[in-house]
Design a protein around this motif. Sequence first.
Motif, short mmCIF file in Angstrom:
data_model
loop_
_atom_site.label_atom_id
_atom_site.label_comp_id
_atom_site.label_asym_id
_atom_site.label_seq_id
_atom_site.Cartn_x
_atom_site.Cartn_y
_atom_site.Cartn_z
N ILE A 10 6.44 4.10 8.59
CA ILE A 10 6.78 4.42 7.20
C ILE A 10 5.74 5.36 6.60
O ILE A 10 6.08 6.36 5.96
N LEU A 11 4.46 5.07 6.81
CA LEU A 11 3.40 5.96 6.28
C LEU A 11 3.52 7.34 6.91
O LEU A 11 3.37 8.35 6.21
N GLY A 12 3.79 7.40 8.20
CA GLY A 12 3.92 8.69 8.87
C GLY A 12 5.08 9.50 8.33
O GLY A 12 4.95 10.71 8.09
N GLU A 13 6.21 8.87 8.13
CA GLU A 13 7.39 9.56 7.59
C GLU A 13 7.14 10.10 6.19
O GLU A 13 7.63 11.16 5.83
N ARG A 14 6.35 9.37 5.41
CA ARG A 14 6.08 9.76 4.03
C ARG A 14 4.80 10.58 3.87
O ARG A 14 4.46 10.98 2.76
N LEU A 15 4.09 10.77 4.97
CA LEU A 15 2.81 11.49 4.96
C LEU A 15 1.82 10.84 4.00
O LEU A 15 1.12 11.52 3.24
N VAL A 16 1.79 9.51 4.03
CA VAL A 16 0.88 8.73 3.18
C VAL A 16 -0.27 8.23 4.05
O VAL A 16 -0.06 7.77 5.17
N LYS A 17 -1.49 8.33 3.53
CA LYS A 17 -2.68 7.88 4.26
C LYS A 17 -3.02 6.44 3.88
O LYS A 17 -2.73 5.99 2.77
N ILE A 18 -3.67 5.76 4.82
CA ILE A 18 -4.12 4.39 4.56
C ILE A 18 -5.02 4.36 3.32
O ILE A 18 -4.92 3.43 2.51
N SER A 19 -5.86 5.37 3.15
CA SER A 19 -6.77 5.40 2.00
C SER A 19 -6.00 5.46 0.68
O SER A 19 -6.45 4.91 -0.33
#
Length: 75
Positions: A8-17
């Motif tokens: 999900i983070l990869g698809e949305r280009l969202v970083k853990i930080s």
Amino acid sequence: MKNNFSRILGERLVKISEVHRATGLSRATLGEIYYQRAMNIQLDTLVKICDYLQIPLSELIEYVPKNKEGKRCRD
């Protein structure tokens, strides 16, 4: 259990930080979930992640039951 956090983070280009800053969850905890090393994730942690990503819990974590032979069932 199938953990879809990294997908999900990869698809949305969202970083853990970004999730860390927005939710206040520990970066270490988020990293454990992201890399699928977390064995026991607190429900309130999952709820914070779901609220941030605006997704239902079933999209974040999927449960695939075992069949009688002890193997995971597939659709």
